[in-house]
Design a protein around this motif. Structure first.
Motif, PDB file in Angstrom:
ATOM      1  N   ALA A   1     -19.034  29.528 -56.311  1.00 22.53           N
ATOM      2  CA  ALA A   1     -20.260  30.193 -55.855  1.00 22.53           C
ATOM      3  C   ALA A   1     -21.350  29.617 -56.584  1.00 22.53           C
ATOM      4  CB  ALA A   1     -20.179  31.738 -56.909  1.00 22.53           C
ATOM      5  N   ALA A   2     -22.360  29.437 -55.692  1.00 22.35           N
ATOM      6  CA  ALA A   2     -23.703  28.510 -56.010  1.00 22.35           C
ATOM      7  C   ALA A   2     -24.914  29.048 -55.411  1.00 22.35           C
ATOM      8  CB  ALA A   2     -23.435  27.236 -55.172  1.00 22.35           C
ATOM      9  N   VAL A   3     -26.177  28.802 -55.920  1.00 25.06           N
ATOM     10  CA  VAL A   3     -27.409  29.073 -55.669  1.00 25.06           C
ATOM     11  C   VAL A   3     -28.003  27.836 -55.213  1.00 25.06           C
ATOM     12  CG1 VAL A   3     -29.501  30.225 -56.128  1.00 25.06           C
ATOM     13  CG2 VAL A   3     -27.494  30.969 -57.110  1.00 25.06           C
ATOM     14  N   LEU A   4     -28.701  27.845 -54.157  1.00 25.43           N
ATOM     15  CA  LEU A   4     -29.006  26.633 -53.540  1.00 25.43           C
ATOM     16  C   LEU A   4     -30.717  26.651 -53.110  1.00 25.43           C
ATOM     17  CD1 LEU A   4     -26.499  25.920 -50.667  1.00 25.43           C
ATOM     18  CD2 LEU A   4     -26.479  24.949 -52.855  1.00 25.43           C
ATOM     19  N   GLU A   5     -31.463  25.659 -53.460  1.00 27.08           N
ATOM     20  CA  GLU A   5     -32.985  25.789 -53.350  1.00 27.08           C
ATOM     21  C   GLU A   5     -33.245  24.452 -52.161  1.00 27.08           C
ATOM     22  OE1 GLU A   5     -35.799  26.614 -56.588  1.00 27.08           O
ATOM     23  OE2 GLU A   5     -35.702  24.511 -56.538  1.00 27.08           O
TER      24      GLU A   5
ATOM     25  N   ASP B   1     -32.000  27.606 -42.872  1.00 27.56           N
ATOM     26  CA  ASP B   1     -31.780  26.299 -42.577  1.00 27.56           C
ATOM     27  C   ASP B   1     -30.004  26.377 -43.139  1.00 27.56           C
ATOM     28  OD1 ASP B   1     -33.988  25.693 -41.940  1.00 27.56           O
ATOM     29  OD2 ASP B   1     -34.475  24.269 -43.577  1.00 27.56           O
ATOM     30  N   PHE B   2     -29.635  26.795 -44.213  1.00 27.39           N
ATOM     31  CA  PHE B   2     -28.334  27.243 -44.379  1.00 27.39           C
ATOM     32  C   PHE B   2     -27.413  27.842 -43.537  1.00 27.39           C
ATOM     33  CE2 PHE B   2     -24.598  28.113 -47.042  1.00 27.39           C
ATOM     34  CZ  PHE B   2     -24.201  26.857 -47.510  1.00 27.39           C
ATOM     35  N   ARG B   3     -27.877  28.828 -42.865  1.00 28.24           N
ATOM     36  CA  ARG B   3     -27.291  29.555 -41.902  1.00 28.24           C
ATOM     37  C   ARG B   3     -26.933  28.270 -40.601  1.00 28.24           C
ATOM     38  NH1 ARG B   3     -24.901  34.661 -42.697  1.00 28.24           N
ATOM     39  NH2 ARG B   3     -25.492  35.061 -40.588  1.00 28.24           N
ATOM     40  N   THR B   4     -27.872  27.590 -40.181  1.00 28.48           N
ATOM     41  CA  THR B   4     -27.951  26.364 -39.328  1.00 28.48           C
ATOM     42  C   THR B   4     -26.888  25.711 -39.665  1.00 28.48           C
ATOM     43  OG1 THR B   4     -29.857  26.742 -38.615  1.00 28.48           O
ATOM     44  CG2 THR B   4     -28.895  24.669 -37.912  1.00 28.48           C
ATOM     45  N   LEU B   5     -26.790  25.073 -41.120  1.00 22.63           N
ATOM     46  CA  LEU B   5     -25.759  24.145 -41.518  1.00 22.63           C
ATOM     47  C   LEU B   5     -24.322  24.554 -41.568  1.00 22.63           C
ATOM     48  CD1 LEU B   5     -25.348  21.496 -43.114  1.00 22.63           C
ATOM     49  CD2 LEU B   5     -25.747  22.576 -45.053  1.00 22.63           C
ATOM     50  N   ILE B   6     -24.084  25.953 -41.752  1.00 22.86           N
ATOM     51  CA  ILE B   6     -22.801  26.485 -41.965  1.00 22.86           C
ATOM     52  C   ILE B   6     -22.160  26.737 -40.429  1.00 22.86           C
ATOM     53  CG2 ILE B   6     -22.948  27.184 -44.355  1.00 22.86           C
ATOM     54  CD1 ILE B   6     -23.091  30.123 -43.441  1.00 22.86           C
ATOM     55  N   GLY B   7     -23.068  27.113 -39.500  1.00 27.52           N
ATOM     56  CA  GLY B   7     -22.612  27.351 -38.223  1.00 27.52           C
ATOM     57  C   GLY B   7     -22.303  28.729 -37.984  1.00 27.52           C
ATOM     58  N   ALA B   8     -21.879  29.337 -36.656  1.00 24.35           N
ATOM     59  CA  ALA B   8     -21.593  30.707 -36.411  1.00 24.35           C
ATOM     60  C   ALA B   8     -20.211  31.133 -37.058  1.00 24.35           C
ATOM     61  CB  ALA B   8     -21.179  30.593 -35.112  1.00 24.35           C
TER      62      ALA B   8
ATOM     63  N   ILE C   1     -13.930  21.338 -51.343  1.00 23.87           N
ATOM     64  CA  ILE C   1     -15.034  21.328 -52.324  1.00 23.87           C
ATOM     65  C   ILE C   1     -15.951  20.366 -52.231  1.00 23.87           C
ATOM     66  CG2 ILE C   1     -15.800  21.907 -54.748  1.00 23.87           C
ATOM     67  CD1 ILE C   1     -13.219  23.544 -55.154  1.00 23.87           C
ATOM     68  N   GLY C   2     -15.370  19.224 -52.419  1.00 28.34           N
ATOM     69  CA  GLY C   2     -16.337  17.875 -52.517  1.00 28.34           C
ATOM     70  C   GLY C   2     -16.880  17.773 -51.207  1.00 28.34           C
ATOM     71  N   ALA C   3     -16.189  17.582 -50.412  1.00 28.91           N
ATOM     72  CA  ALA C   3     -16.877  17.562 -48.760  1.00 28.91           C
ATOM     73  C   ALA C   3     -17.942  18.452 -48.464  1.00 28.91           C
ATOM     74  CB  ALA C   3     -15.631  17.369 -47.585  1.00 28.91           C
ATOM     75  N   ILE C   4     -17.747  19.508 -48.781  1.00 29.91           N
ATOM     76  CA  ILE C   4     -18.650  20.633 -48.543  1.00 29.91           C
ATOM     77  C   ILE C   4     -19.915  20.585 -49.518  1.00 29.91           C
ATOM     78  CG2 ILE C   4     -19.312  23.162 -48.597  1.00 29.91           C
ATOM     79  CD1 ILE C   4     -16.167  23.680 -47.609  1.00 29.91           C
ATOM     80  N   LEU C   5     -19.578  20.149 -50.559  1.00 32.05           N
ATOM     81  CA  LEU C   5     -20.720  19.851 -51.376  1.00 32.05           C
ATOM     82  C   LEU C   5     -21.504  19.055 -51.320  1.00 32.05           C
ATOM     83  CD1 LEU C   5     -19.257  20.907 -55.127  1.00 32.05           C
ATOM     84  CD2 LEU C   5     -21.039  22.473 -53.512  1.00 32.05           C
ATOM     85  N   GLU C   6     -20.809  17.879 -50.818  1.00 29.15           N
ATOM     86  CA  GLU C   6     -21.698  16.550 -50.073  1.00 29.15           C
ATOM     87  C   GLU C   6     -22.506  16.953 -49.261  1.00 29.15           C
ATOM     88  OE1 GLU C   6     -22.106  13.727 -51.251  1.00 29.15           O
ATOM     89  OE2 GLU C   6     -22.798  12.953 -49.420  1.00 29.15           O
ATOM     90  N   LYS C   7     -22.124  17.694 -48.032  1.00 27.41           N
ATOM     91  CA  LYS C   7     -22.877  18.097 -47.088  1.00 27.41           C
ATOM     92  C   LYS C   7     -23.974  18.945 -47.434  1.00 27.41           C
ATOM     93  CE  LYS C   7     -21.808  18.951 -42.244  1.00 27.41           C
ATOM     94  NZ  LYS C   7     -22.649  17.701 -41.563  1.00 27.41           N
ATOM     95  N   ILE C   8     -23.731  19.849 -48.342  1.00 30.05           N
ATOM     96  CA  ILE C   8     -24.789  20.648 -48.715  1.00 30.05           C
ATOM     97  C   ILE C   8     -26.023  19.789 -49.346  1.00 30.05           C
ATOM     98  CG2 ILE C   8     -25.389  22.473 -50.321  1.00 30.05           C
ATOM     99  CD1 ILE C   8     -22.903  23.553 -49.689  1.00 30.05           C
TER     100      ILE C   8
END
Ligand code: UDP
Length: 138
Positions: free
Chosen positions: A73-77, A84-91, A19-26
């Protein structure tokens, strides 16, 4: 909802302590968190959320997986949030995900791929409203 997207850290990402690492990256990638919670989907929730896939062979497994433990669950702006988020998460399949993407780093398989990201502005709005009341989005 333009400039907003919806995400989930899936049960595998939570179980594996990411959780922490993914939120940090986001947040380091310029997304602002406008809503967030730890929650668990019921079978009916997952069947509704993934209704578009209900004829696919992996549907039962997907519902089982998505309901087996809590998710974030989260909403991002951000400007151009959905793409851009699809690019950040990858295939979808981590074997195909570009180096440094969240799925390349934290997904374990095609099904257990750590994160969800909306695929359109329309679905971002629908998915955000599925998990959050208006007063929970800031
Ligand atoms: N999925 C799966 N097997 C497949 C395709 C998809 O288990 O062959 C799961 C996977 O968890 C994926 C989700 O179903 O993230 C939704 O699939 P979609 O094609 O919408 O991929 P996404 O938009 O999440 O990359």
């Amino acid at each position: 909802m333009t400039n907003r997207t919806f995400t989930m850290i899936k049960p595998d990402g939570v179980e594996n302590g990411h959780i922490g690492a993914i939120l940090e990256k986001i947040t380091a990638s310029g997304f602002r968190i406008v809503a967030m919670k730890l929650t668990q989907m019921t079978k009916a929730d997952a069947e509704t959320f993934y209704a578009v896939h209900n004829e696919r062979p992996f549907f039962g497994e997907l519902v089982e997986f998505m309901t087996r433990g809590p998710i974030v669950a989260a909403v991002l702006e951000k400007e151009n949030a959905v793409a851009d988020f699809r690019t950040l998460i990858g295939a979808t399949n981590p074997a195909d995900a570009a180096e440094g993407t969240i799925r390349a780093l934290y997904a374990t398989s095609m099904g257990e791929n750590a994160v969800h990201g909306s695929d359109s502005d329309e679905n971002a709005a629908i998915e955000s409203a599925f998990h959050f009341a208006g007063r929970e989005m800031f």
